[in-house]
Design a protein around this motif. Structure first.
Motif, PDB file in Angstrom:
ATOM      1  N   PHE A   1       0.954  -1.150   0.409  1.00  0.00           N
ATOM      2  CA  PHE A   1       0.353   0.100   0.281  1.00  0.00           C
ATOM      3  C   PHE A   1       0.693   1.595  -0.082  1.00  0.00           C
ATOM      4  CE2 PHE A   1      -1.820   3.564   1.924  1.00  0.00           C
ATOM      5  CZ  PHE A   1      -3.224   3.698   2.021  1.00  0.00           C
TER       6      PHE A   1
ATOM      7  N   GLN B   1      -3.457  12.808  -6.228  1.00  0.00           N
ATOM      8  CA  GLN B   1      -4.080  11.574  -7.017  1.00  0.00           C
ATOM      9  C   GLN B   1      -5.616  12.469  -6.222  1.00  0.00           C
ATOM     10  OE1 GLN B   1      -3.624   8.469  -8.698  1.00  0.00           O
ATOM     11  NE2 GLN B   1      -1.545  10.422  -8.735  1.00  0.00           N
ATOM     12  N   VAL B   2      -5.342  13.016  -5.712  1.00  0.00           N
ATOM     13  CA  VAL B   2      -6.675  14.034  -5.361  1.00  0.00           C
ATOM     14  C   VAL B   2      -7.125  15.443  -6.113  1.00  0.00           C
ATOM     15  CG1 VAL B   2      -8.422  14.833  -3.957  1.00  0.00           C
ATOM     16  CG2 VAL B   2      -7.003  12.590  -2.895  1.00  0.00           C
TER      17      VAL B   2
ATOM     18  N   HIS C   1      -0.574  14.377   4.908  1.00  0.00           N
ATOM     19  CA  HIS C   1      -1.203  13.558   5.937  1.00  0.00           C
ATOM     20  C   HIS C   1      -1.177  12.120   5.509  1.00  0.00           C
ATOM     21  CE1 HIS C   1      -4.444  11.423   6.441  1.00  0.00           C
ATOM     22  NE2 HIS C   1      -4.718  11.105   5.472  1.00  0.00           N
ATOM     23  N   VAL C   2      -0.296  12.066   3.719  1.00  0.00           N
ATOM     24  CA  VAL C   2       0.590  10.780   3.916  1.00  0.00           C
ATOM     25  C   VAL C   2       1.319  10.414   4.354  1.00  0.00           C
ATOM     26  CG1 VAL C   2       1.328   9.574   1.533  1.00  0.00           C
ATOM     27  CG2 VAL C   2      -0.877  10.927   1.188  1.00  0.00           C
TER      28      VAL C   2
ATOM     29  N   SER D   1       1.764   7.208   7.188  1.00  0.00           N
ATOM     30  CA  SER D   1       2.479   6.075   6.709  1.00  0.00           C
ATOM     31  C   SER D   1       3.227   6.273   8.234  1.00  0.00           C
ATOM     32  CB  SER D   1       3.352   6.637   6.023  1.00  0.00           C
ATOM     33  OG  SER D   1       2.883   7.199   4.074  1.00  0.00           O
TER      34      SER D   1
ATOM     35  N   VAL E   1      -8.045  18.528   4.807  1.00  0.00           N
ATOM     36  CA  VAL E   1      -8.356  17.784   3.107  1.00  0.00           C
ATOM     37  C   VAL E   1     -10.029  17.290   3.623  1.00  0.00           C
ATOM     38  CG1 VAL E   1      -6.484  17.814   2.591  1.00  0.00           C
ATOM     39  CG2 VAL E   1      -7.163  15.946   3.180  1.00  0.00           C
TER      40      VAL E   1
HETATM   41  C1  HEM Z   1      -9.202   7.304   9.538  1.00  0.00           C
HETATM   42  C2  HEM Z   1      -8.370   7.170   9.322  1.00  0.00           C
HETATM   43  C3  HEM Z   1      -8.026   8.590   8.296  1.00  0.00           C
HETATM   44  C4  HEM Z   1      -8.437   9.191   7.496  1.00  0.00           C
HETATM   45  C5  HEM Z   1     -10.249   9.862   8.229  1.00  0.00           C
HETATM   46  C6  HEM Z   1      -8.098  10.290   6.333  1.00  0.00           C
HETATM   47  C7  HEM Z   1      -8.796  10.796   5.298  1.00  0.00           C
HETATM   48  C8  HEM Z   1      -8.475  11.415   3.761  1.00  0.00           C
HETATM   49  C9  HEM Z   1      -9.358  12.262   3.097  1.00  0.00           C
HETATM   50  C10 HEM Z   1      -9.898  13.347   3.718  1.00  0.00           C
HETATM   51  C11 HEM Z   1      -8.220  12.492   2.228  1.00  0.00           C
HETATM   52  C12 HEM Z   1      -8.675  13.013   0.925  1.00  0.00           C
HETATM   53  C13 HEM Z   1      -9.908  11.714  -0.437  1.00  0.00           C
HETATM   54  C14 HEM Z   1     -11.030  13.312  -0.012  1.00  0.00           C
HETATM   55  O1  HEM Z   1     -10.693  14.372  -0.076  1.00  0.00           O
HETATM   56  O2  HEM Z   1     -11.615  12.677  -0.212  1.00  0.00           O
HETATM   57  C15 HEM Z   1      -7.255  11.295   2.101  1.00  0.00           C
HETATM   58  C16 HEM Z   1      -6.465  11.087   1.522  1.00  0.00           C
HETATM   59  C17 HEM Z   1      -5.099   9.941   1.520  1.00  0.00           C
HETATM   60  N1  HEM Z   1      -4.984   8.864   2.469  1.00  0.00           N
HETATM   61 FE1  HEM Z   1      -5.882   8.815   4.278  1.00  0.00          FE
HETATM   62  N2  HEM Z   1      -7.045   9.383   6.065  1.00  0.00           N
HETATM   63  C18 HEM Z   1      -7.019   8.369   7.224  1.00  0.00           C
HETATM   64  C19 HEM Z   1      -5.931   7.287   7.363  1.00  0.00           C
HETATM   65  C20 HEM Z   1      -4.792   7.630   6.171  1.00  0.00           C
HETATM   66  C21 HEM Z   1      -3.641   6.143   6.716  1.00  0.00           C
HETATM   67  C22 HEM Z   1      -3.208   6.127   7.783  1.00  0.00           C
HETATM   68  C23 HEM Z   1      -2.913   6.824   5.664  1.00  0.00           C
HETATM   69  C24 HEM Z   1      -1.592   5.992   5.620  1.00  0.00           C
HETATM   70  C25 HEM Z   1      -0.551   6.726   5.211  1.00  0.00           C
HETATM   71  C26 HEM Z   1      -3.667   7.364   4.251  1.00  0.00           C
HETATM   72  C27 HEM Z   1      -3.117   7.796   3.414  1.00  0.00           C
HETATM   73  C28 HEM Z   1      -4.317   8.694   2.199  1.00  0.00           C
HETATM   74  C29 HEM Z   1      -3.106   8.682   1.223  1.00  0.00           C
HETATM   75  C30 HEM Z   1      -2.709   8.357   0.479  1.00  0.00           C
HETATM   76  C31 HEM Z   1      -4.198   9.444   0.747  1.00  0.00           C
HETATM   77  C32 HEM Z   1      -4.502  10.246  -0.774  1.00  0.00           C
HETATM   78  C33 HEM Z   1      -5.020   9.367  -2.044  1.00  0.00           C
HETATM   79  C34 HEM Z   1      -5.022   8.854  -2.762  1.00  0.00           C
HETATM   80  O3  HEM Z   1      -4.302   8.703  -3.732  1.00  0.00           O
HETATM   81  O4  HEM Z   1      -5.487   7.961  -3.835  1.00  0.00           O
HETATM   82  N3  HEM Z   1      -4.964   7.756   5.039  1.00  0.00           N
HETATM   83  N4  HEM Z   1      -7.270  10.604   3.257  1.00  0.00           N
END
Ligand code: HEM
Length: 238
Positions: free
Chosen positions: A35, A52-53, A69-70, A74, A118
């Motif tokens: 992942f 990607q967003v 956030h990413v 991680s 975000v």
């Molecule tokens: C419950 C915990 C989490 C929440 C609420 C959350 C929330 C979000 C949100 C709001 C976005 C942007 C997407 C949008 O605008 O709708 C996002 C994107 C992303 N999150 Fe999280 N996240 C969480 C946990 C994690 C964790 C632990 C990782 C680990 C690396 C992670 C990796 C990412 C990645 C890589 C993206 C970009 C999306 C993509 O590249 O396809 N997130 N997350």
């Protein structure tokens, strides 16, 4: 004076089964590595064009918030994996305590705050925004409750809250399964259910994924915790 402690209320009360007899540890680690290997590069590249967003209108620093956030997510994911691993906890209890602080303060806390930011501004519409913010709040709340329980030496509560926190940390991986299944299911309905609107389809897929992934994870976690409740053990006299 006799102090009664449940076995699971003691920090060292973890199974000492070797890791190879716990068939979920290695597969889970492989899933996390795969992942992260696919998810991180666009955000380590420091190039907003690789996001990607899509950038929501008016939120010019979106990519940087998302990258933070990413990155912190991680840290949360890797430390969570080590923290939940019974063999690691039993072997290195002092590292477990230090890594716990890393998980909370260098992982979930900053990643969760960024997720709220975000998430509240998500380009995928209001239903996704609400799901994101709710999941972010739950993630922060479960983690805080687990951290506080450990500080207060309530280790049975610590275990329960941190299992919930771990599950929410991993819910992003569940969303990588739910998302494609939702696309495959809804794509053929583009002209019917969605009246030909790609926007309506995209927003529906994002919202279903954002709601379903944490919900499934929370239900599964509660089921697991109810199946394996804290057992009333004979009292240990001190
Ligand atoms: C419950 C915990 C989490 C929440 C609420 C959350 C929330 C979000 C949100 C709001 C976005 C942007 C997407 C949008 O605008 O709708 C996002 C994107 C992303 N999150 Fe999280 N996240 C969480 C946990 C994690 C964790 C632990 C990782 C680990 C690396 C992670 C990796 C990412 C990645 C890589 C993206 C970009 C999306 C993509 O590249 O396809 N997130 N997350």
């Amino acid at each position: 004076m006799t102090v009664r402690l449940e076995r699971r209320d003691q920090p060292e009360a973890v199974s000492r089964k070797p890791w190879w007899r716990r068939p979920w540890v290695a597969p889970m680690a492989v899933i996390v590595v795969v992942f992260l290997a696919f998810s991180m590069p666009p955000y380590l590249a420091m190039d907003p064009a690789r996001s990607q967003v899509p950038q929501p209108p008016g939120f010019t620093s979106h990519y940087w918030f998302l990258s933070a956030h990413v990155l912190f997510g991680s840290i949360a994911m890797v430390s969570a994996l080590l923290q939940i691993w019974p063999w690691f906890r039993a072997k290195y209890p002092a590292v477990h305590r230090k890594l716990g602080r890393v998980y909370v303060f260098a992982g979930v806390l900053p990643a969760g705050v960024m997720a709220l930011t975000v998430g509240a501004m998500s380009p995928f519409g209001p239903a996704t925004r609400v799901a994101n913010v709710l999941a972010g709040v739950l993630w922060l709340a479960c983690t805080f409750a687990g951290w506080r329980a450990a500080r207060q030496r309530r280790f049975a509560d610590h275990r329960r809250w941190m299992i919930r926190s771990f599950a929410l940390t991993m819910s992003i991986i569940v969303s990588r399964v739910v998302g494609p299944i939702t696309v495959i299911t809804l794509q053929p309905q583009l002209e019917t259910t969605f009246g030909g609107s790609e926007l309506a389809l995209t927003q529906s897929v994002a919202a279903i994924t954002a709601w379903l992934s944490p919900t499934l994870v929370i239900i599964a976690t509660q089921w697991y915790l109810d199946r394996r409740p804290v057992k009333k053990k004979p009292a240990i006299a001190r």
